[in-house]
Design a protein around this motif. Sequence first.
Motif, short mmCIF file in Angstrom:
data_model
loop_
_atom_site.label_atom_id
_atom_site.label_comp_id
_atom_site.label_asym_id
_atom_site.label_seq_id
_atom_site.Cartn_x
_atom_site.Cartn_y
_atom_site.Cartn_z
N LEU A 1 16.84 -36.10 -55.30
CA LEU A 1 17.19 -37.32 -55.12
C LEU A 1 16.30 -38.41 -55.38
O LEU A 1 16.38 -39.46 -55.61
CB LEU A 1 17.09 -37.38 -53.33
CG LEU A 1 18.64 -36.82 -52.75
CD1 LEU A 1 18.46 -37.19 -51.14
CD2 LEU A 1 19.72 -37.83 -53.34
N LEU B 1 26.09 -42.29 -44.35
CA LEU B 1 26.08 -40.90 -44.98
C LEU B 1 25.53 -41.44 -46.56
O LEU B 1 25.06 -40.63 -47.30
CB LEU B 1 27.44 -40.67 -45.34
CG LEU B 1 27.72 -39.31 -46.50
CD1 LEU B 1 26.91 -38.24 -45.85
CD2 LEU B 1 29.22 -39.15 -46.44
N THR C 1 14.28 -32.48 -51.73
CA THR C 1 14.34 -33.91 -52.07
C THR C 1 13.97 -34.33 -53.37
O THR C 1 14.34 -35.56 -53.76
CB THR C 1 13.41 -34.74 -50.99
OG1 THR C 1 11.96 -34.46 -51.38
CG2 THR C 1 13.86 -34.38 -49.52
N TYR D 1 21.74 -29.52 -57.10
CA TYR D 1 22.01 -29.10 -55.99
C TYR D 1 22.81 -27.59 -55.67
O TYR D 1 22.49 -26.64 -55.19
CB TYR D 1 22.19 -29.88 -54.78
CG TYR D 1 21.48 -30.93 -54.37
CD1 TYR D 1 20.26 -30.51 -53.61
CD2 TYR D 1 21.18 -32.15 -54.96
CE1 TYR D 1 19.22 -31.25 -52.98
CE2 TYR D 1 20.28 -33.16 -54.30
CZ TYR D 1 19.33 -32.54 -53.61
OH TYR D 1 18.29 -33.31 -53.23
N TYR E 1 17.59 -35.39 -43.66
CA TYR E 1 18.22 -34.15 -43.58
C TYR E 1 17.94 -33.20 -44.58
O TYR E 1 17.80 -32.08 -44.26
CB TYR E 1 19.73 -34.48 -43.50
CG TYR E 1 20.23 -34.94 -41.99
CD1 TYR E 1 20.33 -34.10 -40.95
CD2 TYR E 1 20.34 -36.24 -41.68
CE1 TYR E 1 20.50 -34.48 -39.80
CE2 TYR E 1 20.68 -36.82 -40.53
CZ TYR E 1 20.90 -35.84 -39.62
OH TYR E 1 20.99 -36.36 -38.15
N LEU E 2 17.91 -33.74 -45.74
CA LEU E 2 17.58 -32.60 -46.70
C LEU E 2 15.99 -32.08 -46.90
O LEU E 2 15.89 -30.80 -46.94
CB LEU E 2 17.79 -33.22 -48.16
CG LEU E 2 19.28 -33.44 -48.81
CD1 LEU E 2 19.43 -34.08 -50.08
CD2 LEU E 2 20.12 -32.08 -49.03
N VAL F 1 32.14 -34.97 -43.60
CA VAL F 1 31.25 -35.78 -44.58
C VAL F 1 32.28 -35.71 -45.82
O VAL F 1 32.30 -36.80 -46.62
CB VAL F 1 30.25 -34.67 -45.06
CG1 VAL F 1 29.48 -35.13 -46.43
CG2 VAL F 1 29.16 -35.00 -43.92
N GLN G 1 20.01 -39.26 -46.33
CA GLN G 1 20.00 -38.02 -47.40
C GLN G 1 18.64 -37.53 -47.26
O GLN G 1 18.55 -36.30 -47.33
CB GLN G 1 20.43 -38.68 -48.63
CG GLN G 1 21.83 -39.16 -48.52
CD GLN G 1 22.09 -40.17 -50.00
OE1 GLN G 1 21.33 -39.91 -50.95
NE2 GLN G 1 23.26 -40.68 -49.96
#
Length: 690
Positions: free
Chosen positions: A408, A355, A405, A494, A364-365, A19, A361
């Motif tokens: 984001l 990615l 999330t 984060y 997975y988060l 990553v 994003q």
Amino acid sequence: MFREFLRQNPFFRFLLPLVMAIALANVLEVSSNIGWVFFVCGLFGILLFTLVTKYRKSYSLRSWFGVFVFFLCFGFGTVRYNDVQTKMDLSISDSICFIKGEVIEPPVEKLNSYALVLKVESIKNADNWQIVSGNSMLYLQKDEMAKELTSGDLLVLRTKLQRVQNTGNPYEFDYSAYLKIKHILYSAYADSFSWKKIGTDIGFSMRKISGNWRDQLLDIYRANGIENESFDILAALTLGYKTGIDPEIKKAWADAGAMHVLAVSGLHVGIIYLIVNFMLRFLIRFKYGRVWRAVLLFLALWMYAFLTGMSPSVMRSASMFSFIVIGEMLQRKGSIYNSLAISAFFLLLIDPFLLFTVGFQFSYLAVISIVFFQAKFERLIYVGNPILKKLWQLTTVSLAAQIGTFPLAIFYFHQFPAYFLLSGYVVILMAGILIYLSALLLILSPFPLFSESLGYVLRNFVEGMNYLIFKIQALPASVISDISFSSYQLFLIYCLLFTGITLIFFKRKKAMFIFVLLLICFQLPNALRIASPSKSEMVVFNARGHSIIAFINGKNANVLSDAKIPKERRDQIIYPFILNEKVENISYDTLAPFELKVVDQKIVAIIGEQNVMISEILQLVKADVIVFRDEALSGRNLDGMEFLNCKLIVDASVTARDLKKQNFANNLSQSFLHDVRNKGAYICLLSSEN
């Protein structure tokens, strides 16, 4: 703590450097040569530890093995990123040429054209066809032939390929980066007379077969009376077909916090997994039953991915659950974090640009957050009643997903749904029922008596769900809007979240100091903004065929635009700038043929037409900045020498033909001339108060 986490989830040792490599290669453009250096060093070190017993058994050198693994994955990630990016490039010229290609994504109707993705296979330069490989956005003039194109159709067209460029407006959506994620670097336009369908690719294609199967299932929906809004919602919710959804419906679902349900992803794949897993539990009693259950689960997951058109979100979720199924078959329950790491690792090896997709994003988060927080939240309150217990579990799942999330969501969409729990109760429960009923409809489709009745039930069920979503959207303060984070603040949020987890759940006292330090860093941009002097500036936006000019004075803005630009387009261009610059008071005016503004003794002239009186005024006032727009350059040629002492700006409403007639480029230094269409928006600082 982190070392123990890596010991329990070893695949993160491979995922993290991969990553980092992809992210750095994208931001800093790290070359493949550097990647090969890291890769060779890592490979050499791993071989050394593997073959030399003394190094392998040395406790003091064990950490070096981890360093070499990091080098290997980091180098491989860099090389892989550059390799995929290189394959996107096409050798194009500035002139019009002939192109052959295959439609890989069917047309989507736009305001003035049909947009599709074309896989360019060959380009004719001079008299020779050159074989190439790359994708391009193709915009076709609206007609029936363009509308009827499908995936696999072969086209030949005469057009000009152009590299996709952004408008250059501050804080605006980065369209070129968005297309690059989809492996598209170019765009082209062709009218009805400049292209022709020459056939259809009859070769084997999983994606084409998948699309055909999905179309057949959509026809079953239509044949059983599911139409209009009900069809659009059901098609999106069950099969990932979102083409026909009305923008108003999208907005309502987004405002209610339920838009993720319309995008087939981990939620839907998880429901399929739970259904099939429950139905096949009896196989465990038999010899090799565990293996057969895993095989059938695996087939069910990928069959669903196939039926939904093999969209990236479903493929991603199917990969993750496949690793879980394999672990269960081997009777190694393992860690869900390790399964996530394995699936992400292999997906990023296939396509490093995943990615940077919002769906990747979010997925997975959300899953990581649910896995970590949900059980902890559920234990906070004991609920004995089975129905209330399920409701409490649903609540904890929604809360856990939002924790991971929400930063984001604010970063990308600048809003937060206040009633996400309420909408979660509606859509998650109903989504599961709809998937059950839809599968039953497909099975019973050969029997009209049953299928038509089930279609009636489905249609009314979808209408009821949509009604509830609109009611939730209509509640007071349903959306907290006009909020934004910078990428710097997103990263710090984060970090704060991770530090808070370390402090609360793992009782690390040092985390308190780090948490306070991160809070200070998070507020630093706001503190600097307050402390900085108030400034006045002018922004000439690139509105492509229109004029938008904003004068900013501290927290106040006066936006001038031409009368022809639609309000939606105007707001779309200026909203990101207004939001990020924390402007509070906005006024709107229509541009006159001639505007004269005086800001802190600096004179700005905005010219929309050409006549003798305007020329005389310019000679008298000696403007510091002159903005040419609309027809200001369409009449007689202007001698650039008379503007030597001022900054000249040509906005996007001036045609390229009118600009080409002028002598500005020959008589003036390029630093004094700014063409908004080619160079992007122009920001001019007019004053600053200490």
